[in-house]
Design a protein around this motif. Structure first.
Motif, PDB file in Angstrom:
ATOM      1  N   MET A   6       4.257   0.490   0.152  1.00  0.00           N
ATOM      2  CA  MET A   6       2.819   0.236   0.288  1.00  0.00           C
ATOM      3  C   MET A   6       2.157   1.116   1.348  1.00  0.00           C
ATOM      4  O   MET A   6       0.928   1.179   1.425  1.00  0.00           O
ATOM      5  N   LEU A   7       2.956   1.795   2.163  1.00  0.00           N
ATOM      6  CA  LEU A   7       2.379   2.736   3.135  1.00  0.00           C
ATOM      7  C   LEU A   7       1.572   3.836   2.446  1.00  0.00           C
ATOM      8  O   LEU A   7       0.714   4.467   3.061  1.00  0.00           O
ATOM      9  N   LYS A   8       1.835   4.045   1.155  1.00  0.00           N
ATOM     10  CA  LYS A   8       1.100   5.055   0.388  1.00  0.00           C
ATOM     11  C   LYS A   8      -0.383   4.709   0.265  1.00  0.00           C
ATOM     12  O   LYS A   8      -1.191   5.575  -0.088  1.00  0.00           O
ATOM     13  N   ALA A   9      -0.751   3.467   0.568  1.00  0.00           N
ATOM     14  CA  ALA A   9      -2.163   3.059   0.474  1.00  0.00           C
ATOM     15  C   ALA A   9      -2.978   3.501   1.686  1.00  0.00           C
ATOM     16  O   ALA A   9      -4.207   3.520   1.640  1.00  0.00           O
ATOM     17  N   ARG A  10      -2.315   3.857   2.775  1.00  0.00           N
ATOM     18  CA  ARG A  10      -3.018   4.150   4.027  1.00  0.00           C
ATOM     19  C   ARG A  10      -4.082   5.250   3.911  1.00  0.00           C
ATOM     20  O   ARG A  10      -5.195   5.084   4.431  1.00  0.00           O
ATOM     21  N   PRO A  11      -3.810   6.366   3.243  1.00  0.00           N
ATOM     22  CA  PRO A  11      -4.856   7.399   3.127  1.00  0.00           C
ATOM     23  C   PRO A  11      -6.114   6.908   2.417  1.00  0.00           C
ATOM     24  O   PRO A  11      -7.235   7.272   2.795  1.00  0.00           O
ATOM     25  N   ALA A  12      -5.939   6.055   1.399  1.00  0.00           N
ATOM     26  CA  ALA A  12      -7.082   5.536   0.649  1.00  0.00           C
ATOM     27  C   ALA A  12      -7.946   4.627   1.524  1.00  0.00           C
ATOM     28  O   ALA A  12      -9.177   4.676   1.476  1.00  0.00           O
ATOM     29  N   TYR A  13      -7.311   3.793   2.346  1.00  0.00           N
ATOM     30  CA  TYR A  13      -8.074   2.910   3.239  1.00  0.00           C
ATOM     31  C   TYR A  13      -8.778   3.709   4.328  1.00  0.00           C
ATOM     32  O   TYR A  13      -9.915   3.399   4.703  1.00  0.00           O
ATOM     33  N   LYS A  14      -8.125   4.719   4.819  1.00  0.00           N
ATOM     34  CA  LYS A  14      -8.735   5.556   5.853  1.00  0.00           C
ATOM     35  C   LYS A  14      -9.964   6.274   5.318  1.00  0.00           C
ATOM     36  O   LYS A  14     -10.979   6.412   6.008  1.00  0.00           O
ATOM     37  N   THR A  15      -9.896   6.703   4.063  1.00  0.00           N
ATOM     38  CA  THR A  15     -11.006   7.423   3.434  1.00  0.00           C
ATOM     39  C   THR A  15     -12.160   6.495   3.075  1.00  0.00           C
ATOM     40  O   THR A  15     -13.329   6.828   3.292  1.00  0.00           O
ATOM     41  N   ASN A  16     -11.852   5.323   2.545  1.00  0.00           N
ATOM     42  CA  ASN A  16     -12.886   4.433   2.006  1.00  0.00           C
ATOM     43  C   ASN A  16     -13.533   3.497   3.028  1.00  0.00           C
ATOM     44  O   ASN A  16     -14.580   2.908   2.749  1.00  0.00           O
ATOM     45  N   LYS A  17     -12.891   3.335   4.194  1.00  0.00           N
ATOM     46  CA  LYS A  17     -13.464   2.469   5.241  1.00  0.00           C
ATOM     47  C   LYS A  17     -13.806   1.071   4.709  1.00  0.00           C
ATOM     48  O   LYS A  17     -14.918   0.573   4.874  1.00  0.00           O
ATOM     49  N   VAL A  18     -12.852   0.453   4.062  1.00  0.00           N
ATOM     50  CA  VAL A  18     -13.054  -0.871   3.471  1.00  0.00           C
ATOM     51  C   VAL A  18     -13.267  -1.926   4.563  1.00  0.00           C
ATOM     52  O   VAL A  18     -12.616  -1.880   5.614  1.00  0.00           O
ATOM     53  N   LYS A  19     -14.163  -2.869   4.322  1.00  0.00           N
ATOM     54  CA  LYS A  19     -14.355  -3.998   5.239  1.00  0.00           C
ATOM     55  C   LYS A  19     -13.365  -5.091   4.834  1.00  0.00           C
ATOM     56  O   LYS A  19     -13.414  -5.573   3.702  1.00  0.00           O
ATOM     57  N   ILE A  20     -12.498  -5.461   5.765  1.00  0.00           N
ATOM     58  CA  ILE A  20     -11.390  -6.366   5.443  1.00  0.00           C
ATOM     59  C   ILE A  20     -11.438  -7.648   6.266  1.00  0.00           C
ATOM     60  O   ILE A  20     -11.620  -7.609   7.486  1.00  0.00           O
ATOM     61  N   LEU A  21     -11.249  -8.773   5.579  1.00  0.00           N
ATOM     62  CA  LEU A  21     -11.086 -10.068   6.235  1.00  0.00           C
ATOM     63  C   LEU A  21      -9.695 -10.590   5.880  1.00  0.00           C
ATOM     64  O   LEU A  21      -9.401 -10.840   4.713  1.00  0.00           O
ATOM     65  N   ASN A  22      -8.841 -10.733   6.892  1.00  0.00           N
ATOM     66  CA  ASN A  22      -7.472 -11.194   6.691  1.00  0.00           C
ATOM     67  C   ASN A  22      -7.356 -12.639   7.180  1.00  0.00           C
ATOM     68  O   ASN A  22      -7.469 -12.917   8.377  1.00  0.00           O
ATOM     69  N   ILE A  23      -7.116 -13.549   6.255  1.00  0.00           N
ATOM     70  CA  ILE A  23      -7.022 -14.979   6.564  1.00  0.00           C
ATOM     71  C   ILE A  23      -5.560 -15.422   6.488  1.00  0.00           C
ATOM     72  O   ILE A  23      -4.878 -15.166   5.485  1.00  0.00           O
ATOM     73  N   TYR A  24      -5.087 -16.064   7.554  1.00  0.00           N
ATOM     74  CA  TYR A  24      -3.700 -16.533   7.561  1.00  0.00           C
ATOM     75  C   TYR A  24      -3.628 -17.916   8.190  1.00  0.00           C
ATOM     76  O   TYR A  24      -4.524 -18.339   8.924  1.00  0.00           O
ATOM     77  N   GLY A  25      -2.557 -18.638   7.880  1.00  0.00           N
ATOM     78  CA  GLY A  25      -2.407 -20.001   8.365  1.00  0.00           C
ATOM     79  C   GLY A  25      -1.273 -20.140   9.360  1.00  0.00           C
ATOM     80  O   GLY A  25      -0.291 -19.401   9.325  1.00  0.00           O
ATOM     81  N   ASP A  26      -1.427 -21.104  10.263  1.00  0.00           N
ATOM     82  CA  ASP A  26      -0.380 -21.438  11.239  1.00  0.00           C
ATOM     83  C   ASP A  26      -0.284 -22.953  11.320  1.00  0.00           C
ATOM     84  O   ASP A  26      -1.193 -23.617  11.836  1.00  0.00           O
ATOM     85  N   ILE A  27       0.804 -23.485  10.771  1.00  0.00           N
ATOM     86  CA  ILE A  27       0.984 -24.939  10.787  1.00  0.00           C
ATOM     87  C   ILE A  27       1.864 -25.376  11.951  1.00  0.00           C
ATOM     88  O   ILE A  27       2.344 -26.506  11.987  1.00  0.00           O
ATOM     89  N   GLY A  28       2.067 -24.464  12.913  1.00  0.00           N
ATOM     90  CA  GLY A  28       2.790 -24.806  14.127  1.00  0.00           C
ATOM     91  C   GLY A  28       4.194 -24.252  14.202  1.00  0.00           C
ATOM     92  O   GLY A  28       4.897 -24.468  15.198  1.00  0.00           O
TER      93      GLY A  28
END
Length: 289
Positions: free
Chosen positions: A213-235
């Motif tokens: 998946m590291l192959k995606a890095r150039p595309a994200y760098k070029t497109n400047k996507v706005k990203i919201l990363n949601i994760y959970g922590d149940i302790g």
């Protein structure tokens, strides 16, 4: 003989005129060809949002957020994209001409596909189907669990192609980017033991799929996507399925984009409940629209 000479002279005089007419005709043909290459305008103004469900899921898992968006008046147009095992897409419903923030509920029939690249092809085919019918040139995407991987592979396969719609905003819910830790999982999917991230979100250990998946890095760098990363922590350092470090390793994959991460705790912060969590849904609606 004089007649022949006269005709010959007339022919010589006509050649430039005929050539000029021929060139004029060619110019018209070239101009016409260029005109047909112009991309048609999108059939609606707002950016469509595609929602990709998780492992063993379906479009039904996407309903809570879709219903919330409707109730909040954020959208007035929802369709479904059914994808069969071969990757063929059938669009159910029609996006209105005056559509407000149209939503596409993506439904993979093959919802246990272990080939991440193939999930990317499924996602790409949905975008292509929408592009063909509605002439879209940009998209937002929401992914839950395995659905997030489909988005990453969409970017690997299409993120640098000028003829494909550009990803503008991306929401990740409970993404297992550097794997989840279960003994039953094959090593290429399993989270490495002792996984830690540096300040840039780069893992100290990467499983096989993360390296791909590291192959995606150039595309994200070029497109400047706005990203919201949601994760959970149940302790216990994660949502019960995905550890925090694996979820947050998205930051390094999308380096160069506009990234933010939000942690949810307490009730409905576990892996299965995050997509149904009202607080999560409200945050996504606020972020997208």
């Amino acid at each position: 003989m004089r007649k022949i000479n006269h005709l010959f002279i007339m022919l010589l005089l006509l050649i430039p005129l005929l050539a000029a007419c021929n060139n004029s005709s060619k110019e018209k043909q070239v101009h016409k060809s260029k005109t047909t290459m112009v991309k048609p305008k999108p059939r609606f103004k707002d950016t469509p949002t595609l929602y990709f469900h998780g492992l063993m899921g379906s479009y039904k898992n996407e309903k809570p957020l879709v219903d919330a968006a409707k109730e909040a008046g954020k959208t007035n147009s929802v369709i479904r994209a059914n994808v069969d095992e071969t990757g063929k897409v059938k669009l159910k419903g029609r996006i209105k001409k005056n559509a407000k923030n149209p939503i596409v509920e993506v439904n993979f029939k093959d919802n246990t596909q272990p080939d991440f690249s193939r999930n990317g092809i499924y996602a790409s085919n949905v975008v292509k189907a929408l592009q063909k019918k509605y002439h879209i040139n940009k998209v937002n995407m929401i992914g839950y669990s395995l659905g997030n991987i489909a988005i990453i592979y969409y970017m690997i396969q299409n993120g640098l192609k000028k003829n494909m719609p550009r990803l503008v905003k991306q929401v990740s819910i409970a993404g297992h980017y550097d794997g989840a830790y279960f003994q039953e999982l094959p090593p290429s999917f399993r989270q490495p033991k002792g996984l830690k991230l540096d300040k840039n979100g780069k893992p100290n250990k990467m499983n096989q799929t993360y390296k791909q998946m590291l192959k995606a890095r150039p595309a994200y760098k070029t497109n400047k996507v706005k990203i919201l990363n949601i994760y959970g922590d149940i302790g216990n350092g994660g949502d019960g399925v995905v550890e925090i470090a694996s979820a947050l390793s998205l930051k390094y994959l999308t380096s160069g984009s506009k990234y933010q991460a939000i942690k949810f705790t307490g009730v409905k912060a576990d892996h299965g409940s995050l997509p149904n969590n009202d607080q999560v849904i409200n945050k996504i609606v606020e972020f997208l629209w």
